[in-house]
Design an enzyme around this catalytic site. Structure first.
Site, PDB file in Angstrom:
ATOM      1  N   TYR A  38      44.992 -68.305 -10.048  1.00 56.05           N
ATOM      2  CA  TYR A  38      43.853 -68.699  -9.485  1.00 56.05           C
ATOM      3  C   TYR A  38      43.474 -67.041  -8.973  1.00 56.05           C
ATOM      4  O   TYR A  38      42.293 -66.853  -8.957  1.00 56.05           O
ATOM      5  CB  TYR A  38      44.278 -69.381  -7.988  1.00 56.05           C
ATOM      6  CG  TYR A  38      43.089 -69.764  -7.156  1.00 56.05           C
ATOM      7  CD1 TYR A  38      42.286 -70.777  -7.215  1.00 56.05           C
ATOM      8  CD2 TYR A  38      42.837 -68.782  -6.077  1.00 56.05           C
ATOM      9  CE1 TYR A  38      41.113 -70.966  -6.520  1.00 56.05           C
ATOM     10  CE2 TYR A  38      41.853 -68.975  -5.348  1.00 56.05           C
ATOM     11  CZ  TYR A  38      40.999 -70.170  -5.393  1.00 56.05           C
ATOM     12  OH  TYR A  38      40.035 -70.287  -4.443  1.00 56.05           O
ATOM     13  N   HIS A  43      35.248 -73.182  -8.968  1.00 58.33           N
ATOM     14  CA  HIS A  43      35.414 -71.881  -8.646  1.00 58.33           C
ATOM     15  C   HIS A  43      34.266 -71.225  -8.635  1.00 58.33           C
ATOM     16  O   HIS A  43      33.807 -70.017  -8.914  1.00 58.33           O
ATOM     17  CB  HIS A  43      36.175 -71.345 -10.190  1.00 58.33           C
ATOM     18  CG  HIS A  43      37.665 -71.756 -10.184  1.00 58.33           C
ATOM     19  ND1 HIS A  43      38.610 -70.951  -9.752  1.00 58.33           N
ATOM     20  CD2 HIS A  43      38.250 -72.877 -10.558  1.00 58.33           C
ATOM     21  CE1 HIS A  43      39.686 -71.495  -9.846  1.00 58.33           C
ATOM     22  NE2 HIS A  43      39.755 -72.545 -10.567  1.00 58.33           N
ATOM     23  N   SER A 101      44.732 -81.989   0.239  1.00 55.95           N
ATOM     24  CA  SER A 101      45.498 -82.397   1.327  1.00 55.95           C
ATOM     25  C   SER A 101      45.545 -81.154   2.292  1.00 55.95           C
ATOM     26  O   SER A 101      45.752 -81.492   3.525  1.00 55.95           O
ATOM     27  CB  SER A 101      47.021 -82.670   0.723  1.00 55.95           C
ATOM     28  OG  SER A 101      47.462 -81.460   0.448  1.00 55.95           O
ATOM     29  N   SER A 102      45.221 -80.124   2.100  1.00 57.78           N
ATOM     30  CA  SER A 102      45.330 -78.937   2.795  1.00 57.78           C
ATOM     31  C   SER A 102      44.144 -78.861   3.636  1.00 57.78           C
ATOM     32  O   SER A 102      44.063 -78.679   4.799  1.00 57.78           O
ATOM     33  CB  SER A 102      45.340 -77.368   2.112  1.00 57.78           C
ATOM     34  OG  SER A 102      44.268 -77.214   1.129  1.00 57.78           O
ATOM     35  N   ASP A 155      36.507 -76.683   0.374  1.00 57.67           N
ATOM     36  CA  ASP A 155      37.521 -77.720   0.631  1.00 57.67           C
ATOM     37  C   ASP A 155      37.060 -78.316   2.156  1.00 57.67           C
ATOM     38  O   ASP A 155      36.849 -79.634   2.553  1.00 57.67           O
ATOM     39  CB  ASP A 155      39.033 -77.728   0.500  1.00 57.67           C
ATOM     40  CG  ASP A 155      39.222 -77.528  -0.975  1.00 57.67           C
ATOM     41  OD1 ASP A 155      38.528 -77.732  -1.857  1.00 57.67           O
ATOM     42  OD2 ASP A 155      40.111 -76.869  -1.231  1.00 57.67           O
ATOM     43  N   SER A 171      55.823 -83.395  10.696  1.00 58.18           N
ATOM     44  CA  SER A 171      55.071 -83.953   9.459  1.00 58.18           C
ATOM     45  C   SER A 171      56.001 -85.056   8.808  1.00 58.18           C
ATOM     46  O   SER A 171      57.159 -84.635   8.577  1.00 58.18           O
ATOM     47  CB  SER A 171      54.534 -83.222   8.504  1.00 58.18           C
ATOM     48  OG  SER A 171      54.108 -83.782   7.243  1.00 58.18           O
ATOM     49  N   ASP A 208      32.611 -71.471  -5.507  1.00 59.10           N
ATOM     50  CA  ASP A 208      32.791 -71.469  -3.792  1.00 59.10           C
ATOM     51  C   ASP A 208      33.018 -69.874  -3.411  1.00 59.10           C
ATOM     52  O   ASP A 208      32.075 -69.332  -2.907  1.00 59.10           O
ATOM     53  CB  ASP A 208      33.519 -72.431  -3.150  1.00 59.10           C
ATOM     54  CG  ASP A 208      35.163 -72.122  -3.426  1.00 59.10           C
ATOM     55  OD1 ASP A 208      35.670 -71.591  -4.429  1.00 59.10           O
ATOM     56  OD2 ASP A 208      35.894 -72.893  -2.552  1.00 59.10           O
ATOM     57  N   ALA A 222      47.405 -82.289  -5.636  1.00 61.77           N
ATOM     58  CA  ALA A 222      46.833 -83.249  -6.722  1.00 61.77           C
ATOM     59  C   ALA A 222      45.350 -82.717  -6.822  1.00 61.77           C
ATOM     60  O   ALA A 222      44.573 -83.254  -7.620  1.00 61.77           O
ATOM     61  CB  ALA A 222      46.805 -84.653  -6.419  1.00 61.77           C
ATOM     62  N   GLY A 223      44.881 -81.814  -6.091  1.00 58.13           N
ATOM     63  CA  GLY A 223      43.549 -81.228  -6.352  1.00 58.13           C
ATOM     64  C   GLY A 223      42.459 -82.087  -5.258  1.00 58.13           C
ATOM     65  O   GLY A 223      41.251 -81.960  -5.638  1.00 58.13           O
TER      66      GLY A 223
HETATM   67  P1  ADP Z   1      45.810 -79.620  -2.210  1.00 60.03           P
HETATM   68  O1  ADP Z   1      45.130 -79.046  -1.224  1.00 60.03           O
HETATM   69  O2  ADP Z   1      45.065 -79.476  -3.501  1.00 60.03           O
HETATM   70  O3  ADP Z   1      46.726 -80.944  -1.945  1.00 60.03           O
HETATM   71  P2  ADP Z   1      47.296 -77.084  -1.785  1.00 60.03           P
HETATM   72  O4  ADP Z   1      48.541 -76.249  -2.201  1.00 60.03           O
HETATM   73  O5  ADP Z   1      46.183 -76.363  -1.229  1.00 60.03           O
HETATM   74  O6  ADP Z   1      47.142 -78.387  -2.284  1.00 60.03           O
HETATM   75  O7  ADP Z   1      47.743 -77.771  -0.180  1.00 60.03           O
HETATM   76  C1  ADP Z   1      49.313 -78.591  -0.161  1.00 60.03           C
HETATM   77  C2  ADP Z   1      50.067 -77.992   0.839  1.00 60.03           C
HETATM   78  O8  ADP Z   1      49.564 -78.402   2.145  1.00 60.03           O
HETATM   79  C3  ADP Z   1      51.314 -78.658   0.789  1.00 60.03           C
HETATM   80  O9  ADP Z   1      52.367 -78.061   0.022  1.00 60.03           O
HETATM   81  C4  ADP Z   1      51.746 -78.221   2.313  1.00 60.03           C
HETATM   82  O10 ADP Z   1      52.260 -77.258   2.415  1.00 60.03           O
HETATM   83  C5  ADP Z   1      50.611 -78.788   3.144  1.00 60.03           C
HETATM   84  N1  ADP Z   1      50.184 -79.941   3.609  1.00 60.03           N
HETATM   85  C6  ADP Z   1      49.426 -80.998   2.859  1.00 60.03           C
HETATM   86  N2  ADP Z   1      49.478 -82.052   3.470  1.00 60.03           N
HETATM   87  C7  ADP Z   1      50.265 -82.086   4.320  1.00 60.03           C
HETATM   88  C8  ADP Z   1      51.195 -83.022   5.317  1.00 60.03           C
HETATM   89  N3  ADP Z   1      50.696 -84.216   5.384  1.00 60.03           N
HETATM   90  N4  ADP Z   1      52.143 -82.483   5.944  1.00 60.03           N
HETATM   91  C9  ADP Z   1      52.902 -81.270   6.042  1.00 60.03           C
HETATM   92  N5  ADP Z   1      52.012 -80.393   5.149  1.00 60.03           N
HETATM   93  C10 ADP Z   1      51.150 -80.934   4.476  1.00 60.03           C
HETATM   94 MG    MG Z   2      44.063 -77.120  -0.984  1.00 58.70          MG
END
Ligand code: ADP
Ligand code: MG
Length: 393
Positions: free
Chosen positions: A235, A35, A138-139, A183, A68, A37, A134-135
């Site tokens: 957040y 927190h 993935s975004s 990120d 996806s 950034d 999961a932190g």
């Molecule tokens: P984090 O970045 O910690 O995993 P976020 O809430 O920032 O969590 O991002 C997760 C969101 O990003 C998912 O709910 C989805 O909308 C999108 N996302 C992540 N990976 C994928 C994927 N492989 N395909 C489609 N959407 C994805």
């Molecule tokens: Mg994210």
């Protein structure tokens, strides 16, 4: 099937042809600096081996289609439509399915950043082995994979920092999640065996060798399976508290405060706002101390800083949850060098810096502690600092 193969097979199933290429970008773990950034402060994340893959090819028309393995249905729009779809009005949900706004938002932001580039329609199929929500960001991984694919297919040839900014713009303005730049920068700038120090005000970065491998250390990730969401409640409230604290101190952002300002801060603001401020100010200092400790004394010297960071997030910033606290306490009781929750909080993962020989014992102890507490089984695995985006095929 690997995520790379899953992306490719989703692509061929969708289009009946082979992709022009497959690009990938990693998730990340934040070693320390939470927190900080969006307060224009310091962070020290590293890219992890888990990646998101985008199999993609140009089309002969001007349609953009994204699919996806994470979603039931592909989403298809006209290139020209992107400017009408985005930015998503503040406070509303995107007018496309949320997951697709990450990819389509990158296409929109890339076109805006490189208006002269010839943009043709494109098919993109996405698969990932980064755990979602999961932190582990993935975004940023999906943004980085799509940005890398489009940057090459559309010949925009932007540098990694510019692509990170495009990912952030997609997340902020297309998805509507008010997150900072950490990120995307840590995913785009990942290097083996190194963390990325980022000054979030200047965007100056420095690759910081961690020495984990040489010292026989692993980073154990304990994914509590408790889901968090950046776009909601906690957040946003933390960001507002930080802005309020900075305004009361008469500074542009909390980056401009140091520990010497804390007594004045305590007198100026209510207790909750003060504790939010104290977390950010002390966390910035801990990031700087961690960089110095890694360089001068090696990775075993950073344990106390990780532990102090967790206490600050638990007590001052109040973003931990019981599962994260248990993960950290169990790892420390079992002899971890240090441990802390990582990511935005309210769930997600904790990390523990652990001697390689202790990984299995530590994983078992954490799993047992969760069972004893009546919590859902955590997902426990190791990561190490890894490479940023690449073209895989
Ligand atoms: P984090 O970045 O910690 O995993 P976020 O809430 O920032 O969590 O991002 C997760 C969101 O990003 C998912 O709910 C989805 O909308 C999108 N996302 C992540 N990976 C994928 C994927 N492989 N395909 C489609 N959407 C994805
Ligand atoms: Mg994210």
């Amino acid at each position: 099937m690997s995520a790379l193969e899953a992306a490719r097979s989703l692509f061929t199933g969708l289009t009946g042809r082979e992709p022009d290429g497959v690009w990938s970008a990693p998730g990340r773990v934040n070693l320390i600096g939470e927190h900080t950034d969006y307060n224009e402060g310091f962070v020290l994340p590293f890219a992890i081996p888990h990646r998101t893959f985008a199999a993609a090819a140009l089309r002969d028309d001007d349609r953009v289609r994204v699919a996806s393995t994470f979603a039931e249905e592909p989403v298809e729009v006209d290139l020209a439509q992107l400017d009408a779809l985005f930015p998503t009005p503040v406070g509303s949900a995107p007018s496309v399915p949320e997951w697709s706004a990450y990819a389509l938002g990158v296409a929109w932001a890339l076109r805006a950043a490189a208006p002269g580039a010839t943009a043709r329609g494109v098919d993109i199929a996405i698969a990932s082995d980064v755990p979602v929500g999961a932190g582990l960001s993935s975004s940023a991984a999906i943004e980085g994979a799509v940005a890398s694919a489009l940057d090459e297919l559309w010949s925009t040839r932007l540098d990694p920092v510019a692509l990170a900014q495009i990912g952030r713009r997609a997340e902020n303005e297309a998805v509507g999640a008010p997150t900072g730049i950490m990120d995307q920068m840590s995913s785009m700038l990942g290097r083996a065996d190194a963390a990325t120090f980022i000054d979030c005000r200047t965007l100056a970065t420095e690759s910081v060798p961690t020495g984990f491998t040489a010292e026989g250390l692993e980073v154990l990730v304990i994914d509590t399976q408790v889901k968090h969401s950046h776009s909601t409640g906690g957040y946003r409230e933390r960001r507002e508290a930080c802005e309020r604290g900075a305004a009361l101190l008469g500074i542009r952002s909390l980056r401009d405060a140091t520990e010497a300002d804390l007594p004045r801060a305590a007198a100026l603001m209510d207790d909750v706002t003060f504790r939010r401020v104290r977390h950010v100010v002390t966390e910035n200092q801990r990031v700087l101390d961690t960089v110095r400790a890694l360089a001068e004394r090696g990775p075993r010297a950073i344990g106390d800083l990780l532990v102090a960071s967790h206490a600050s997030m638990r007590d001052d910033f109040e973003i931990s949850v019981a599962e994260l606290d248990l993960a950290v306490e169990t790892a420390l009781a079992q002899g971890a060098v240090g441990a802390r929750m990582t990511g935005g909080g309210f769930g997600g993962a904790a990390i523990a810096l652990v001697a390689r020989d202790d990984v299995e014992r530590m994983s078992d102890a954490v799993t047992r502690a969760f069972a004893d507490a009546g919590y859902a089984a955590p997902h426990v695995f190791t990561v190490h600092p890894s490479e940023g985006p690449r073209r895989d095929a």
